[in-house]
Design a protein around this motif. Structure first.
Motif, PDB file in Angstrom:
ATOM      1  N   MET A   1       0.843  -1.191   0.000  1.00 20.45           N
ATOM      2  CA  MET A   1       0.000   0.000   0.000  1.00 20.45           C
ATOM      3  C   MET A   1       0.881   1.244   0.000  1.00 20.45           C
ATOM      4  SD  MET A   1      -3.026  -0.868   2.731  1.00 20.45           S
ATOM      5  CE  MET A   1      -1.899  -1.213   4.086  1.00 20.45           C
ATOM      6  N   LEU A   2       1.061   1.836  -1.136  1.00 18.47           N
ATOM      7  CA  LEU A   2       1.887   3.041  -1.219  1.00 18.47           C
ATOM      8  C   LEU A   2       1.114   4.257  -0.709  1.00 18.47           C
ATOM      9  CD1 LEU A   2       3.716   2.689  -4.654  1.00 18.47           C
ATOM     10  CD2 LEU A   2       4.540   2.101  -2.373  1.00 18.47           C
ATOM     11  N   ASP A  77       6.278   7.468  -2.195  1.00 15.31           N
ATOM     12  CA  ASP A  77       6.453   6.091  -2.655  1.00 15.31           C
ATOM     13  C   ASP A  77       6.770   5.121  -1.518  1.00 15.31           C
ATOM     14  OD1 ASP A  77       8.959   7.027  -2.096  1.00 15.31           O
ATOM     15  OD2 ASP A  77       9.890   6.326  -3.954  1.00 15.31           O
ATOM     16  N   GLU A  78       6.660   5.605  -0.251  1.00 11.67           N
ATOM     17  CA  GLU A  78       6.867   4.712   0.888  1.00 11.67           C
ATOM     18  C   GLU A  78       5.590   3.938   1.198  1.00 11.67           C
ATOM     19  OE1 GLU A  78       9.386   5.981   4.240  1.00 11.67           O
ATOM     20  OE2 GLU A  78       9.342   7.975   3.320  1.00 11.67           O
ATOM     21  N   ASP A  79       5.751   2.866   1.981  1.00 11.07           N
ATOM     22  CA  ASP A  79       4.618   2.035   2.373  1.00 11.07           C
ATOM     23  C   ASP A  79       3.838   2.721   3.494  1.00 11.07           C
ATOM     24  OD1 ASP A  79       3.062  -0.142   3.705  1.00 11.07           O
ATOM     25  OD2 ASP A  79       4.103  -1.381   2.234  1.00 11.07           O
ATOM     26  N   VAL A  80       2.517   2.669   3.405  1.00  7.58           N
ATOM     27  CA  VAL A  80       1.666   3.262   4.435  1.00  7.58           C
ATOM     28  C   VAL A  80       2.026   2.735   5.818  1.00  7.58           C
ATOM     29  CG1 VAL A  80      -0.695   3.337   5.327  1.00  7.58           C
ATOM     30  CG2 VAL A  80      -0.276   3.772   2.909  1.00  7.58           C
ATOM     31  N   LEU A  81       2.333   1.446   5.913  1.00  5.47           N
ATOM     32  CA  LEU A  81       2.606   0.841   7.210  1.00  5.47           C
ATOM     33  C   LEU A  81       3.848   1.400   7.881  1.00  5.47           C
ATOM     34  CD1 LEU A  81       1.727  -2.849   6.326  1.00  5.47           C
ATOM     35  CD2 LEU A  81       0.386  -1.273   7.717  1.00  5.47           C
ATOM     36  N   GLN A 124      -2.425  -8.233   4.639  1.00  5.36           N
ATOM     37  CA  GLN A 124      -1.313  -8.054   3.730  1.00  5.36           C
ATOM     38  C   GLN A 124      -0.268  -9.135   3.968  1.00  5.36           C
ATOM     39  OE1 GLN A 124      -1.442  -5.622   1.333  1.00  5.36           O
ATOM     40  NE2 GLN A 124      -3.490  -5.312   2.141  1.00  5.36           N
ATOM     41  N   VAL A 156      12.186  -5.457   3.567  1.00 10.40           N
ATOM     42  CA  VAL A 156      11.507  -4.772   2.471  1.00 10.40           C
ATOM     43  C   VAL A 156      12.097  -3.376   2.275  1.00 10.40           C
ATOM     44  CG1 VAL A 156       9.282  -3.923   1.619  1.00 10.40           C
ATOM     45  CG2 VAL A 156       9.398  -6.059   2.924  1.00 10.40           C
ATOM     46  N   ARG A 157      12.288  -2.656   3.370  1.00  9.12           N
ATOM     47  CA  ARG A 157      12.906  -1.332   3.323  1.00  9.12           C
ATOM     48  C   ARG A 157      13.366  -0.954   4.718  1.00  9.12           C
ATOM     49  NH1 ARG A 157       7.930  -0.292   1.646  1.00  9.12           N
ATOM     50  NH2 ARG A 157       8.665   0.664  -0.292  1.00  9.12           N
ATOM     51  N   GLN A 168      11.245  -2.525   7.884  1.00  8.10           N
ATOM     52  CA  GLN A 168      10.046  -3.279   7.537  1.00  8.10           C
ATOM     53  C   GLN A 168      10.473  -4.652   7.043  1.00  8.10           C
ATOM     54  OE1 GLN A 168       7.348  -1.344   4.865  1.00  8.10           O
ATOM     55  NE2 GLN A 168       6.117  -3.172   4.550  1.00  8.10           N
ATOM     56  N   GLN A 170       9.382  -8.678   5.835  1.00  2.07           N
ATOM     57  CA  GLN A 170       8.390  -9.633   5.366  1.00  2.07           C
ATOM     58  C   GLN A 170       8.803 -11.016   5.870  1.00  2.07           C
ATOM     59  OE1 GLN A 170       7.407  -9.410   1.172  1.00  2.07           O
ATOM     60  NE2 GLN A 170       7.064 -11.627   1.094  1.00  2.07           N
TER      61      GLN A 170
END
Length: 214
Positions: A1-2, A77-81, A124, A156-157, A168, A170
């Motif tokens: 989710m960007l 462009d980062e993830d909402v989370l 997710q 992930v990042r 983050q 996974q």
């Protein structure tokens, strides 16, 4: 989710020439406790109610308070989370979002993130977000990543804003990764888990539950 897909464009922005009294009225009118200061589309900082409390006179411009602005922002462009640690730590109800050039593009609000998590966030890909008070004299990013990968975790990042490192991950064994990091002397300040976990630290899972209980 960007983040870009979930921006709020309805809330106004402030100008450096706005007075403290006008800013207070704008905050109250919009039912919010912070707004971004933008000049020529460039993001300057976030003015909060705490910022305004530093004013000597209501006639002052907010430019006089620039040293009290929050400069925290996230890119579109980062993830909402990845916003979870910020919202959990801060009483501010929104984050200023910029593009890679630092131009203001909109807001990500706490209520939007909470609703996303309630509707789909827990469905997710399995994993979570880890917040570490990082000390270069004590910690090694390569060692942290190695420990995560040894438990079949995928980074992930990562985001570093001294002295905080946010990662983050996974994985389907988030709880085990947290335990191994702590066993190796890595201090975990906070962790947020999402997805169906094989092993879950209930205390840390409760952090997330408290966050989305809006």
């Amino acid at each position: 989710m960007l983040i870009l897909s979930h921006l709020n464009y309805d809330l106004p922005v402030l100008r450096m020439s706005d007075s403290v009294s006008k800013t207070q009225k704008t905050l109250r009118a919009n039912g919010i406790n912070a707004l971004a200061v933008v000049e020529k589309k460039q993001y300057i900082g976030l003015v909060t109610e705490e910022t305004l409390a530093q004013a000597i006179s209501p006639d002052q411009t907010i430019a006089d308070l620039q040293s009290h602005f929050s400069t925290f922002q996230m890119e579109e462009d980062e993830d909402v989370l990845a916003s979870l640690p910020w919202f959990d730590d801060s009483t501010v109800e929104l984050i200023a979002i910029t593009n890679p050039s630092g131009l203001f593009t909109g807001y990500l609000t706490k209520s939007t993130v909470g609703n996303l998590l309630l509707k789909s966030g827990l469905e997710q890909k399995n994993g979570g977000i880890i917040r570490i008070p990082f000390q270069s004299s004590r910690d090694s990013l390569s060692s942290i990543i190695r420990i995560i990968e040894e438990e079949n975790g995928f980074v992930v990042r990562s985001f570093f804003q001294e002295p905080i490192l946010v990662i983050q991950v996974q994985t389907e064994t988030f709880g085990k990764i947290i335990s191994n990091l702590e066993r190796h002397g890595i201090f975990i300040e906070k962790a947020f888990v999402f997805g169906e976990q094989l092993e879950v630290d209930q205390d840390r899972f409760d952090h997330l539950m408290r966050f989305i209980d809006l």
